[in-house]
Design a protein around this motif. Structure first.
Motif, PDB file in Angstrom:
ATOM      1  N   LEU A 183       5.495  40.801  21.307  1.00 31.73           N
ATOM      2  CA  LEU A 183       5.814  39.405  21.524  1.00 31.73           C
ATOM      3  C   LEU A 183       4.767  38.756  22.246  1.00 31.73           C
ATOM      4  O   LEU A 183       4.107  37.644  21.939  1.00 31.73           O
ATOM      5  N   LYS A 184       4.625  39.287  23.406  1.00 30.18           N
ATOM      6  CA  LYS A 184       3.568  38.576  24.368  1.00 30.18           C
ATOM      7  C   LYS A 184       2.141  38.522  23.601  1.00 30.18           C
ATOM      8  O   LYS A 184       1.605  37.579  23.461  1.00 30.18           O
ATOM      9  N   LYS A 185       1.804  39.599  22.967  1.00 32.70           N
ATOM     10  CA  LYS A 185       0.480  39.874  22.216  1.00 32.70           C
ATOM     11  C   LYS A 185       0.500  38.859  21.155  1.00 32.70           C
ATOM     12  O   LYS A 185      -0.508  38.163  21.008  1.00 32.70           O
ATOM     13  N   THR A 186       1.526  38.597  20.500  1.00 32.20           N
ATOM     14  CA  THR A 186       1.330  37.671  19.267  1.00 32.20           C
ATOM     15  C   THR A 186       1.410  36.422  19.712  1.00 32.20           C
ATOM     16  O   THR A 186       0.430  35.415  19.217  1.00 32.20           O
ATOM     17  N   TYR A 187       2.031  35.903  20.705  1.00 34.24           N
ATOM     18  CA  TYR A 187       1.922  34.522  21.147  1.00 34.24           C
ATOM     19  C   TYR A 187       0.591  34.307  21.549  1.00 34.24           C
ATOM     20  O   TYR A 187       0.021  33.119  21.532  1.00 34.24           O
ATOM     21  N   ILE A 188       0.075  35.261  22.361  1.00 40.79           N
ATOM     22  CA  ILE A 188      -1.245  35.061  22.775  1.00 40.79           C
ATOM     23  C   ILE A 188      -2.345  34.946  21.728  1.00 40.79           C
ATOM     24  O   ILE A 188      -3.329  34.311  21.752  1.00 40.79           O
ATOM     25  N   THR A 189      -2.277  35.810  20.497  1.00 37.47           N
ATOM     26  CA  THR A 189      -3.187  35.866  19.439  1.00 37.47           C
ATOM     27  C   THR A 189      -3.038  34.471  18.766  1.00 37.47           C
ATOM     28  O   THR A 189      -4.142  33.929  18.402  1.00 37.47           O
ATOM     29  N   TYR A 190      -1.960  33.602  19.129  1.00 31.17           N
ATOM     30  CA  TYR A 190      -1.938  32.403  18.226  1.00 31.17           C
ATOM     31  C   TYR A 190      -1.969  31.347  19.397  1.00 31.17           C
ATOM     32  O   TYR A 190      -1.875  30.271  18.985  1.00 31.17           O
ATOM     33  N   GLY A 191      -2.629  31.731  20.495  1.00 32.23           N
ATOM     34  CA  GLY A 191      -3.402  30.527  21.465  1.00 32.23           C
ATOM     35  C   GLY A 191      -2.511  30.179  22.626  1.00 32.23           C
ATOM     36  O   GLY A 191      -2.619  29.253  23.330  1.00 32.23           O
ATOM     37  N   TYR A 192      -1.160  30.914  22.660  1.00 38.81           N
ATOM     38  CA  TYR A 192      -0.293  30.510  23.668  1.00 38.81           C
ATOM     39  C   TYR A 192      -0.632  31.042  25.175  1.00 38.81           C
ATOM     40  O   TYR A 192      -1.017  32.296  24.836  1.00 38.81           O
ATOM     41  N   ILE A 193      -0.238  30.601  26.146  1.00 34.95           N
ATOM     42  CA  ILE A 193      -0.057  31.377  27.342  1.00 34.95           C
ATOM     43  C   ILE A 193       1.144  31.477  27.704  1.00 34.95           C
ATOM     44  O   ILE A 193       1.770  30.413  28.410  1.00 34.95           O
ATOM     45  N   VAL A 213       8.814  36.165  14.407  1.00 33.25           N
ATOM     46  CA  VAL A 213       8.706  36.711  13.175  1.00 33.25           C
ATOM     47  C   VAL A 213       7.678  37.657  12.827  1.00 33.25           C
ATOM     48  O   VAL A 213       7.913  38.835  12.540  1.00 33.25           O
ATOM     49  N   VAL A 214       6.739  37.154  13.194  1.00 38.41           N
ATOM     50  CA  VAL A 214       5.281  37.863  12.875  1.00 38.41           C
ATOM     51  C   VAL A 214       5.235  39.129  13.998  1.00 38.41           C
ATOM     52  O   VAL A 214       5.081  40.473  13.497  1.00 38.41           O
ATOM     53  N   ALA A 215       5.764  38.943  15.021  1.00 38.56           N
ATOM     54  CA  ALA A 215       5.726  40.071  16.076  1.00 38.56           C
ATOM     55  C   ALA A 215       6.762  41.266  15.815  1.00 38.56           C
ATOM     56  O   ALA A 215       6.332  42.387  15.778  1.00 38.56           O
ATOM     57  N   TYR A 216       7.792  40.778  15.129  1.00 41.72           N
ATOM     58  CA  TYR A 216       8.833  41.726  15.032  1.00 41.72           C
ATOM     59  C   TYR A 216       8.273  42.534  13.478  1.00 41.72           C
ATOM     60  O   TYR A 216       8.236  43.784  13.632  1.00 41.72           O
ATOM     61  N   MET A 217       7.712  41.744  12.482  1.00 44.33           N
ATOM     62  CA  MET A 217       7.160  42.782  11.481  1.00 44.33           C
ATOM     63  C   MET A 217       5.979  43.549  12.061  1.00 44.33           C
ATOM     64  O   MET A 217       5.950  44.675  11.619  1.00 44.33           O
ATOM     65  N   ASP A 218       4.945  43.155  13.101  1.00 48.69           N
ATOM     66  CA  ASP A 218       4.068  44.021  13.525  1.00 48.69           C
ATOM     67  C   ASP A 218       4.719  45.069  14.161  1.00 48.69           C
ATOM     68  O   ASP A 218       4.152  46.172  14.008  1.00 48.69           O
ATOM     69  N   GLN A 256       8.059  13.098  27.717  1.00 46.78           N
ATOM     70  CA  GLN A 256       7.864  13.122  26.120  1.00 46.78           C
ATOM     71  C   GLN A 256       8.721  14.333  25.541  1.00 46.78           C
ATOM     72  O   GLN A 256       8.932  15.278  26.247  1.00 46.78           O
ATOM     73  N   ASN A 257       8.727  14.048  24.387  1.00 45.02           N
ATOM     74  CA  ASN A 257       9.453  15.264  23.632  1.00 45.02           C
ATOM     75  C   ASN A 257       8.650  16.542  23.464  1.00 45.02           C
ATOM     76  O   ASN A 257       7.225  16.222  23.402  1.00 45.02           O
ATOM     77  N   LYS A 258       8.976  17.631  23.873  1.00 45.37           N
ATOM     78  CA  LYS A 258       8.358  18.818  23.899  1.00 45.37           C
ATOM     79  C   LYS A 258       9.167  19.980  23.265  1.00 45.37           C
ATOM     80  O   LYS A 258      10.413  20.058  23.306  1.00 45.37           O
ATOM     81  N   ARG A 259       8.455  20.874  22.507  1.00 45.39           N
ATOM     82  CA  ARG A 259       9.005  21.917  21.817  1.00 45.39           C
ATOM     83  C   ARG A 259       8.803  23.124  22.528  1.00 45.39           C
ATOM     84  O   ARG A 259       7.878  23.567  22.961  1.00 45.39           O
ATOM     85  N   ILE A 260       9.821  23.696  23.344  1.00 48.51           N
ATOM     86  CA  ILE A 260       9.588  24.644  24.169  1.00 48.51           C
ATOM     87  C   ILE A 260      10.412  26.044  23.786  1.00 48.51           C
ATOM     88  O   ILE A 260      11.746  25.993  23.500  1.00 48.51           O
ATOM     89  N   VAL A 261       9.568  26.966  23.534  1.00 48.83           N
ATOM     90  CA  VAL A 261      10.236  28.360  23.136  1.00 48.83           C
ATOM     91  C   VAL A 261      10.708  29.134  24.228  1.00 48.83           C
ATOM     92  O   VAL A 261      10.055  29.193  25.157  1.00 48.83           O
ATOM     93  N   ILE A 262      11.892  29.719  24.111  1.00 48.73           N
ATOM     94  CA  ILE A 262      12.337  30.934  25.168  1.00 48.73           C
ATOM     95  C   ILE A 262      12.463  32.041  24.394  1.00 48.73           C
ATOM     96  O   ILE A 262      13.300  32.091  23.369  1.00 48.73           O
ATOM     97  N   THR A 263      11.663  33.042  24.654  1.00 44.80           N
ATOM     98  CA  THR A 263      11.496  34.135  23.851  1.00 44.80           C
ATOM     99  C   THR A 263      11.615  35.357  24.745  1.00 44.80           C
ATOM    100  O   THR A 263      11.480  35.255  26.092  1.00 44.80           O
ATOM    101  N   GLY A 264      11.695  36.561  24.128  1.00 48.07           N
ATOM    102  CA  GLY A 264      11.605  37.653  25.008  1.00 48.07           C
ATOM    103  C   GLY A 264      12.116  38.944  23.981  1.00 48.07           C
ATOM    104  O   GLY A 264      12.829  38.712  23.092  1.00 48.07           O
ATOM    105  N   GLY A 265      12.284  39.919  24.291  1.00 52.32           N
ATOM    106  CA  GLY A 265      12.839  41.162  23.636  1.00 52.32           C
ATOM    107  C   GLY A 265      14.195  41.007  23.502  1.00 52.32           C
ATOM    108  O   GLY A 265      14.933  40.089  24.173  1.00 52.32           O
ATOM    109  N   PRO A 266      14.857  41.995  22.594  1.00 49.79           N
ATOM    110  CA  PRO A 266      16.610  41.911  22.805  1.00 49.79           C
ATOM    111  C   PRO A 266      17.090  42.307  24.018  1.00 49.79           C
ATOM    112  O   PRO A 266      16.574  42.806  24.779  1.00 49.79           O
TER     113      PRO A 266
END
Length: 179
Positions: free
Chosen positions: A147-157, A90-95, A2-12
């Motif tokens: 980034l890690k803290k923000t994603y965890i805050t919004y319920g992601y692992i 976006v939120v992680a960078y502003m924080d 099925q269609n999944k939205r998958i984020v690839i993230t990390g610092g610069p």
């Protein structure tokens, strides 16, 4: 699958774009980082670093672009869609920068969800600065933590992607799509 939205993230400078480009060459749907386009457009208007000079305006433009990507991803069927950074970035960078922001940013993080988040760790051996990447490696380490803290805050692992070749990193990601 099925269609999944998958984020690839990390610092610069962690290899996100290289991973996204490789996944795209393998035939997967990929949506690329949009912040460089926003920065380049502002530079054409005489604003060297929009994020530093007008952080809320930059972040609003970035959030709008990432919401459009989220909506685009829902139209791509039958395969996972890999997205170079998500709305919580976006939120992680502003924080990280200590920028106060309106509730609409947190609301967007709660409204538009992703199925999986892969987090690429700081990696000094591949880190490079360029015209749009002005952070030092030490700052990249801190941004990773935000980034890690923000994603965890919004319920992601977030799933940590090991430091390895691009091919092995992509293989790791593809092997973990059913987590």
């Amino acid at each position: 699958m099925q269609n999944k939205r998958i984020v690839i993230t990390g610092g610069p400078g962690t290899g996100k774009s290289s991973v996204i480009n490789h996944l795209e060459r393998l035939g997967y749907n990929c949506l690329h980082e949009v912040s460089r386009e926003i920065t380049a457009a502002a530079q054409k208007e005489g604003i060297d670093q929009l994020f530093l000079e007008k952080p809320i305006l930059f972040s609003e433009k970035l959030m709008e672009a990432r919401v459009r990507q989220h909506e685009t991803a829902s139209l791509l069927k039958d395969k996972p869609v890999f997205i170079d950074r998500g709305i919580p970035d976006v939120v992680a960078y502003m924080d990280y920068f200590g920028t106060l922001y309106p509730e609409k940013f947190s609301h967007a993080c709660n409204t538009y969800s992703y199925d999986l988040v892969f987090l690429l760790p700081p990696w000094e051996e591949i880190y490079e600065r360029d015209n749009e990447r002005y952070e030092s490696f030490e700052q990249a380490l801190l941004i990773y933590d935000y980034l890690k803290k923000t994603y965890i805050t919004y319920g992601y692992i977030p799933i940590d992607v090991p430091k390895h070749t691009i091919e092995h990193r992509c293989e790791f990601i593809l092997n973990n799509l059913h987590v």
